[in-house]
Motif scaffolding. Structure first.
Motif, PDB file in Angstrom:
ATOM      1  N   TRP A   5       0.849  -1.204   0.000  1.00  0.00           N
ATOM      2  CA  TRP A   5       0.000   0.000   0.000  1.00  0.00           C
ATOM      3  C   TRP A   5       0.882   1.250   0.000  1.00  0.00           C
ATOM      4  N   PRO A   6       0.744   2.119  -1.020  1.00  0.00           N
ATOM      5  CA  PRO A   6       1.570   3.334  -1.077  1.00  0.00           C
ATOM      6  C   PRO A   6       0.975   4.452  -0.207  1.00  0.00           C
ATOM      7  N   GLY A 336       4.547  -3.956   4.055  1.00  0.00           N
ATOM      8  CA  GLY A 336       3.228  -3.858   3.434  1.00  0.00           C
ATOM      9  C   GLY A 336       2.851  -2.435   3.117  1.00  0.00           C
ATOM     10  N   VAL A 337       3.751  -1.491   3.453  1.00  0.00           N
ATOM     11  CA  VAL A 337       3.533  -0.067   3.199  1.00  0.00           C
ATOM     12  C   VAL A 337       4.700   0.460   2.374  1.00  0.00           C
ATOM     13  N   LEU A 338       4.392   1.235   1.342  1.00  0.00           N
ATOM     14  CA  LEU A 338       5.431   1.864   0.529  1.00  0.00           C
ATOM     15  C   LEU A 338       5.584   3.319   0.963  1.00  0.00           C
ATOM     16  N   ILE A 339       6.791   3.696   1.389  1.00  0.00           N
ATOM     17  CA  ILE A 339       7.059   5.103   1.705  1.00  0.00           C
ATOM     18  C   ILE A 339       7.266   5.815   0.379  1.00  0.00           C
ATOM     19  N   GLN A 343      10.254   5.945  -2.021  1.00  0.00           N
ATOM     20  CA  GLN A 343      10.016   4.835  -2.946  1.00  0.00           C
ATOM     21  C   GLN A 343      10.681   3.544  -2.461  1.00  0.00           C
ATOM     22  N   LYS A 344      10.428   3.221  -1.176  1.00  0.00           N
ATOM     23  CA  LYS A 344      10.943   1.953  -0.646  1.00  0.00           C
ATOM     24  C   LYS A 344       9.963   1.399   0.375  1.00  0.00           C
ATOM     25  N   PRO A 345       9.920   0.068   0.508  1.00  0.00           N
ATOM     26  CA  PRO A 345       8.986  -0.532   1.462  1.00  0.00           C
ATOM     27  C   PRO A 345       9.353  -0.160   2.900  1.00  0.00           C
ATOM     28  N   TYR A 346       8.333  -0.092   3.736  1.00  0.00           N
ATOM     29  CA  TYR A 346       8.485   0.293   5.135  1.00  0.00           C
ATOM     30  C   TYR A 346       8.560  -0.980   5.971  1.00  0.00           C
ATOM     31  N   ALA A 347       9.706  -1.215   6.605  1.00  0.00           N
ATOM     32  CA  ALA A 347       9.855  -2.393   7.452  1.00  0.00           C
ATOM     33  C   ALA A 347       9.090  -2.206   8.762  1.00  0.00           C
TER      34      ALA A 347
END
Length: 536
Positions: A5-6, A336-339, A343-347
């Motif tokens: 999810w962006p 599951g979240v895009l920062i 432009q990178k996934p959120y750990a």
């Protein structure tokens, strides 16, 4: 696997409106606590409820991600934050129940000239910094506020001064964890970040003792006691500077506080204020020449706090903190979240450390009980009392940290941050206030750096400024935000019997907090354009 999810940075397609919407949960918490005098728990629940609604219906965040963001925050609040606070308060309650706190109170009274403002400098600033440097996470406010009340200070004034004093040491608190976390999240060199923090925070350290005297005793008190403020501030600031620049962030506060305690107490043996009974000190209870403590009594009075410092330092030295740790991915939320800003996934990786800082404090508490030959019943009664004290404040802390995590993962925090970054060359003036906002939400300089550290670096690259400078300014600005963070206030009012008066304390501390954040931002602005030689 669910699609990523962006985060929408501008959900209302208007930078100003999106920023106003993102700020709404913060405004609600501030207004309810500071303006309408509502409790910290009620205010934080309203803020969390507002954030949930905004995340669901404006930011269009999937409900499962909203849920896991809040749960992640609650778990982090329980361990390590509340675990540290619980064990530190257990140690304090143990010293109270065994009479050792009374000995420590008398030691402080005998070495602070009986002047209220000097007591605040020695207890809230010097001793509080020692607690911040070892344990952190609310322990300094809890213990020093209690100690000041024991010395005769009104409860609200005790909490206020404890909160103000718990600022300059925060950037290097808990054995340098905020700077270590900042290095980890930004990828910047730890030594350079430590050195840069050592060229900002000591300015606050130098000024803070004088400021505390001004708050307690006014202009007359400052004219009377400025030599103490100079000795304390200078000894602390110089030590903090040299250690952070030439050794690292780990024990900057521990050494600075220790040296400032010795310097201040030593100075008070050869100098005493004129008419110390004037001003606020008149409200303190009269003492009919109390018997001075013996060497043995002084040793016993200091034993719990020396034990705490030694254990925590050795705990870090032998690298016990990560021993046995488990890293648990948060279901659905981890990557599951895009920062979208980066432009990178959120750990979302929860690190459970069974031997974390709170366990180190517990070890110090147990060793203290053994050294003082405390009966088992007394030891566990103190623990039960601590648990009862923390029930309501604990819920407040869990709620506000859940709000912080939701604020972060939903993208609302990045909406505010991106809006600030649009101001251009004037950004350093707002850089400290970004840290202030993040620390107000999370109650932690470490969390503030995790929240906005990378954003400051991104803004620095866009504006052609030093990323080290702006990353550290986030941490330095956060120290002022900690003063008004709801969980820090909740811990303070609990330990002095002011539950339900969080709003009054917030209101009295708010402008002090803004002023100190302003000093940090002005310093950062000067370092960005005129004092560039100060940047390592």
């Amino acid at each position: 696997m669910n699609p990523i999810w962006p985060q929408p940075i501008d959900p209302l397609h208007s930078v100003a409106l999106s920023a106003l919407a993102a700020a709404l949960p913060l405004v609600i918490v501030l207004v309810l606590m500071g303006g309408l005098r509502k409790s910290g728990l009620f205010s934080s629940l309203c803020g969390l409820g507002t954030a949930i609604l905004l995340a669901l219906f404006l930011w269009q965040m999937p409900a499962v991600l909203v849920l896991w963001s809040a749960v992640y925050g609650v778990v982090y609040a329980l361990w390590p934050i509340l675990w540290i606070v619980f064990t530190a308060l257990w140690l304090y309650n143990l010293t109270q129940d065994t009479g050792k706190f009374e000995l420590f109170r008398r030691w402080m009274e005998q070495h602070a000239s009986g002047d209220a403002s000097i007591q605040v400098v020695l207890v809230a600033f010097c001793f509080g910094a020692l607690l911040e440097g070892t344990a952190g996470f609310g322990a300094p406010v809890a213990v020093t506020a209690c100690l000041l009340v024991g010395l005769g200070h009104p409860a609200r004034r005790a909490v206020l001064t404890a909160l103000i004093a718990n600022t300059a040491p925060v950037a290097f608190g808990a054995l340098g964890i905020p700077i270590i976390a900042l290095s980890g999240v930004t990828g910047l060199d730890l030594a350079r970040l430590s050195a840069m923090a050592g060229r900002q925070v000591p300015v606050l350290s130098l000024l803070l003792p004088a400021y505390l005297i001004l708050v307690v005793s006014g202009g007359n008190g400052l004219r009377r006691n400025w030599p103490v403020a100079l000795v304390t501030g200078l000894s602390f600031a110089l030590t903090q500077f040299f250690v952070s620049n030439f050794w690292g962030p780990y024990i900057a506060d521990v050494l600075a506080s220790s040296i400032s305690i010795f310097a201040t107490v030593g100075f008070l043996k050869v100098w005493s204020p004129k008419s110390p009974e004037t001003g606020f000190a008149q409200t303190l209870p009269e003492q009919d020449k109390p018997v001075r403590l013996t060497v043995g009594e002084s040793f016993t009075a200091w034993l719990p706090w020396v034990m705490l410092s030694v254990v925590v330092i050795l705990w870090s030295w032998f690298r016990l903190l990560p021993a046995g740790q488990a890293i648990v991915p948060v279901p659905d939320l981890n990557k599951g979240v895009l920062i979208t800003l980066y432009q990178k996934p959120y750990a979302a990786l929860y690190t459970f450390q069974p031997l974390g800082p709170g366990t180190a404090v517990l070890a110090a508490t147990i060793l203290t009980a053994l050294c003082l030959r405390v009966q088992g019943k007394v030891f566990f009664v103190a623990g039960a009392k601590t648990f009862r004290q923390l029930r309501i404040p604990g819920l407040t802390v869990m709620t506000i940290v859940a709000l912080a995590y939701l604020y972060n993962y939903s993208g609302m925090a990045y909406t505010l941050g991106a809006t600030f970054a649009r101001v251009g060359p004037a950004f350093p003036l707002l850089s400290g206030f970004l840290g202030w906002i993040a620390c107000f939400l999370s109650g932690s300089d470490t969390a503030s750096n995790l929240l906005f550290g990378n954003l400051q670096v991104a803004a620095a690259h866009q504006l052609g400024l030093s990323p080290v400078l702006l990353a550290v300014t986030n941490s330095s600005g956060a120290v002022a935000g900690k003063m008004v963070s709801p969980q820090n206030i909740a811990v303070g009012v609990t330990t002095v019997g002011l539950i339900g008066q969080e709003g009054k304390v917030l209101r009295s501390a708010f402008w002090h907090s803004i002023l100190l954040a302003g000093v940090v931002s002005l310093l950062a602005f000067s370092q960005a354009y005129w004092l560039t030689w100060m940047i390592p």
